[in-house]
Design a protein around this motif. Structure first.
Motif, PDB file in Angstrom:
ATOM      1  N   GLY A 219       0.817  -1.205   0.000  1.00 37.63           N
ATOM      2  CA  GLY A 219       0.000   0.000   0.000  1.00 37.63           C
ATOM      3  C   GLY A 219       0.850   1.254   0.000  1.00 37.63           C
ATOM      4  N   SER A 220       1.980   1.195  -0.688  1.00 38.87           N
ATOM      5  CA  SER A 220       2.936   2.302  -0.682  1.00 38.87           C
ATOM      6  C   SER A 220       2.422   3.506  -1.477  1.00 38.87           C
ATOM      7  CB  SER A 220       4.266   1.839  -1.278  1.00 38.87           C
ATOM      8  OG  SER A 220       5.147   2.927  -1.445  1.00 38.87           O
ATOM      9  N   ASP A 221       2.618   4.691  -0.910  1.00 40.84           N
ATOM     10  CA  ASP A 221       2.334   5.946  -1.599  1.00 40.84           C
ATOM     11  C   ASP A 221       3.620   6.630  -2.042  1.00 40.84           C
ATOM     12  OD1 ASP A 221      -0.472   5.931  -1.365  1.00 40.84           O
ATOM     13  OD2 ASP A 221      -0.360   6.669   0.696  1.00 40.84           O
ATOM     14  N   ASN A 222       4.702   5.890  -2.033  1.00 40.90           N
ATOM     15  CA  ASN A 222       6.021   6.462  -2.271  1.00 40.90           C
ATOM     16  C   ASN A 222       6.202   6.923  -3.717  1.00 40.90           C
ATOM     17  OD1 ASN A 222       8.545   7.250  -1.415  1.00 40.90           O
ATOM     18  ND2 ASN A 222       9.469   5.247  -1.692  1.00 40.90           N
ATOM     19  N   ALA A 223       7.086   7.874  -3.903  1.00 42.02           N
ATOM     20  CA  ALA A 223       7.394   8.402  -5.230  1.00 42.02           C
ATOM     21  C   ALA A 223       8.859   8.811  -5.279  1.00 42.02           C
ATOM     22  CB  ALA A 223       6.513   9.605  -5.551  1.00 42.02           C
ATOM     23  N   VAL A 224       9.389   8.899  -6.483  1.00 40.57           N
ATOM     24  CA  VAL A 224      10.691   9.523  -6.696  1.00 40.57           C
ATOM     25  C   VAL A 224      10.446  11.019  -6.857  1.00 40.57           C
ATOM     26  CG1 VAL A 224      12.683   9.733  -8.230  1.00 40.57           C
ATOM     27  CG2 VAL A 224      11.676   7.485  -7.793  1.00 40.57           C
ATOM     28  N   VAL A 225      11.232  11.823  -6.172  1.00 42.21           N
ATOM     29  CA  VAL A 225      11.086  13.272  -6.304  1.00 42.21           C
ATOM     30  C   VAL A 225      12.433  13.883  -6.671  1.00 42.21           C
ATOM     31  CG1 VAL A 225       9.142  13.466  -4.724  1.00 42.21           C
ATOM     32  CG2 VAL A 225      11.466  13.637  -3.815  1.00 42.21           C
ATOM     33  N   LEU A 226      12.380  14.985  -7.376  1.00 44.83           N
ATOM     34  CA  LEU A 226      13.568  15.789  -7.628  1.00 44.83           C
ATOM     35  C   LEU A 226      13.451  17.025  -6.759  1.00 44.83           C
ATOM     36  CD1 LEU A 226      13.960  15.568 -11.512  1.00 44.83           C
ATOM     37  CD2 LEU A 226      14.815  14.024  -9.746  1.00 44.83           C
ATOM     38  N   VAL A 227      14.551  17.387  -6.120  1.00 49.90           N
ATOM     39  CA  VAL A 227      14.528  18.515  -5.194  1.00 49.90           C
ATOM     40  C   VAL A 227      15.660  19.483  -5.512  1.00 49.90           C
ATOM     41  CG1 VAL A 227      13.588  16.989  -3.408  1.00 49.90           C
ATOM     42  CG2 VAL A 227      16.036  17.502  -3.433  1.00 49.90           C
ATOM     43  N   ALA A 228      15.462  20.722  -5.096  1.00 49.85           N
ATOM     44  CA  ALA A 228      16.487  21.757  -5.216  1.00 49.85           C
ATOM     45  C   ALA A 228      16.608  22.464  -3.874  1.00 49.85           C
ATOM     46  CB  ALA A 228      16.108  22.767  -6.304  1.00 49.85           C
ATOM     47  N   SER A 229      17.755  23.067  -3.635  1.00 52.30           N
ATOM     48  CA  SER A 229      17.865  23.879  -2.431  1.00 52.30           C
ATOM     49  C   SER A 229      16.923  25.064  -2.572  1.00 52.30           C
ATOM     50  CB  SER A 229      19.304  24.366  -2.234  1.00 52.30           C
ATOM     51  OG  SER A 229      19.629  25.359  -3.187  1.00 52.30           O
ATOM     52  N   ARG A 230      16.376  25.495  -1.469  1.00 55.79           N
ATOM     53  CA  ARG A 230      15.419  26.601  -1.505  1.00 55.79           C
ATOM     54  C   ARG A 230      16.064  27.867  -2.078  1.00 55.79           C
ATOM     55  NH1 ARG A 230      10.571  27.561   0.511  1.00 55.79           N
ATOM     56  NH2 ARG A 230      10.550  25.580   1.629  1.00 55.79           N
ATOM     57  N   SER A 231      17.306  28.126  -1.702  1.00 55.84           N
ATOM     58  CA  SER A 231      17.972  29.335  -2.195  1.00 55.84           C
ATOM     59  C   SER A 231      18.165  29.276  -3.704  1.00 55.84           C
ATOM     60  CB  SER A 231      19.320  29.516  -1.494  1.00 55.84           C
ATOM     61  OG  SER A 231      20.182  28.422  -1.759  1.00 55.84           O
TER      62      SER A 231
END
Length: 325
Positions: A219-231
């Motif tokens: 029942g996984s809701d997991n995903a691959v995400v791409l992230v950036a630093s907020r700055s």
């Protein structure tokens, strides 16, 4: 009198020339800085869009047109150390799971999620040895399971136990990095391993393992995400959009060429080439901008993390998302 005026005129000319000479070098560094702008990308040795872009050279080509160079930092074994590097200011962009992003946001890592890719069910799961005698998740009671703390592994295990009515207190979580989990599983120090691709595929191929429960059964809701630093996202939004545009193009190519993408990922991850087709099918799924539905799904994970005492307080997920085109 004429001589005095001539000398004074000469001095003025020299002074003006000197001013121009001094001013010229001061303008050069700014131009050089513009030409030498660099985006630092932390890449994981995993089947994600950034790894694909690195292998295909697509980001370098697109960003060179904007006088931006790409610096690849890594590879990182998992999202947690990559997020640590982002927190330290060593990288600008990286990849991870939505579960690990929740843990990072809870730890106040200044990141924003800008791309979302729901994981396929076969790309994650809990594996056991074929001859372990473990036939159901209830059989994990009294056993030890390798997981990565606060990340996908711990999420998969705890979610699976909850869904199947198994008391988590009866199952020992052994916190290991992915690189340490494989040897521990092979040597029998743990009875099971909650993990994701390429490790699921590797375990089945090389560690005589079978999948006890995949993402759907868990029942996984997991995903691959791409992230950036907020700055970075705040100061270089157009550049982040360019990176995202390239990623989407690479993702579309992978979906249309799963075998080729799988081969690229297998080579990048230094795993047997015959795992490429399976990796390609499991990992080549659509990547999109983060929608309201995606935010709700990440919030559900965060709520579950709090209820399961994996994190103390739920972070503001919506504030940790930037919406791109």
């Amino acid at each position: 009198m004429t001589s005095y005026r001539s000398r004074r005129s000469l001095l003025r000319t020299l002074a003006a020339a000197l001013a121009l000479t001094l001013a010229a070098p001061l303008a050069l560094p700014a131009a050089a800085d513009a030409a030498e702008k660099t985006v630092r990308i932390g890449w994981l040795r995993g089947p994600n869009d950034l790894t694909l872009a690195k292998a295909r050279g697509t980001l370098e080509k697109a960003l060179a047109e904007k006088n931006v160079t790409v610096e690849w930092v890594g590879p990182f074994p998992a999202a947690a150390p990559a997020f640590e590097a982002l927190n330290a200011g060593s990288i600008d962009i990286t990849a991870g799971s939505s579960t690990s992003a929740v843990a990072a946001l809870a730890a106040r890592v200044p990141l924003v999620i800008f791309a979302y890719q729901k994981m396929s069910a076969a790309a994650e799961g809990i594996v056991v040895k074929k001859d372990s005698g473990i036939e159901s998740l209830k059989d994990l009671t009294g056993k030890s399971v390798a997981v990565n703390r606060g990340g996908t592994g711990e999420y998969l295990l705890m979610r699976a136990l909850e869904k199947n009515g198994v008391d988590p207190a009866g199952v020992t979580r052994v916190y290991l990095s992915p690189s340490d989990s494989g040897p521990s599983f092979v040597q029998g120090h743990v009875a099971a391993w909650a993990t994701w691709d390429p490790f699921v595929a590797i375990a089945k191929k090389s560690y005589d393992a079978r999948v006890l429960a995949d993402g759907a059964a868990i029942g996984s809701d997991n995903a691959v995400v791409l992230v950036a630093s907020r700055s970075f996202a705040e100061k270089d939004r157009p550049l982040l959009q360019t990176v995202f545009d390239v990623v989407k193009a690479d993702n579309a190519w992978a979906i249309a060429h799963k075998d080729e993408a799988g081969a690229i990922w297998a080579e990048a991850m230094k795993i047997p080439a015959d795992l490429g087709p399976e990796i390609g099918v499991n990992a080549a799924v659509p990547t999109t901008a983060v929608t309201a539905k995606d935010i709700a799904q990440i919030e559900a994970i965060a709520d579950w993390y709090v209820a399961s005492k994996i994190i103390p307080v739920r972070p503001d997920i919506a504030a940790g998302v930037v919406t791109l085109d």
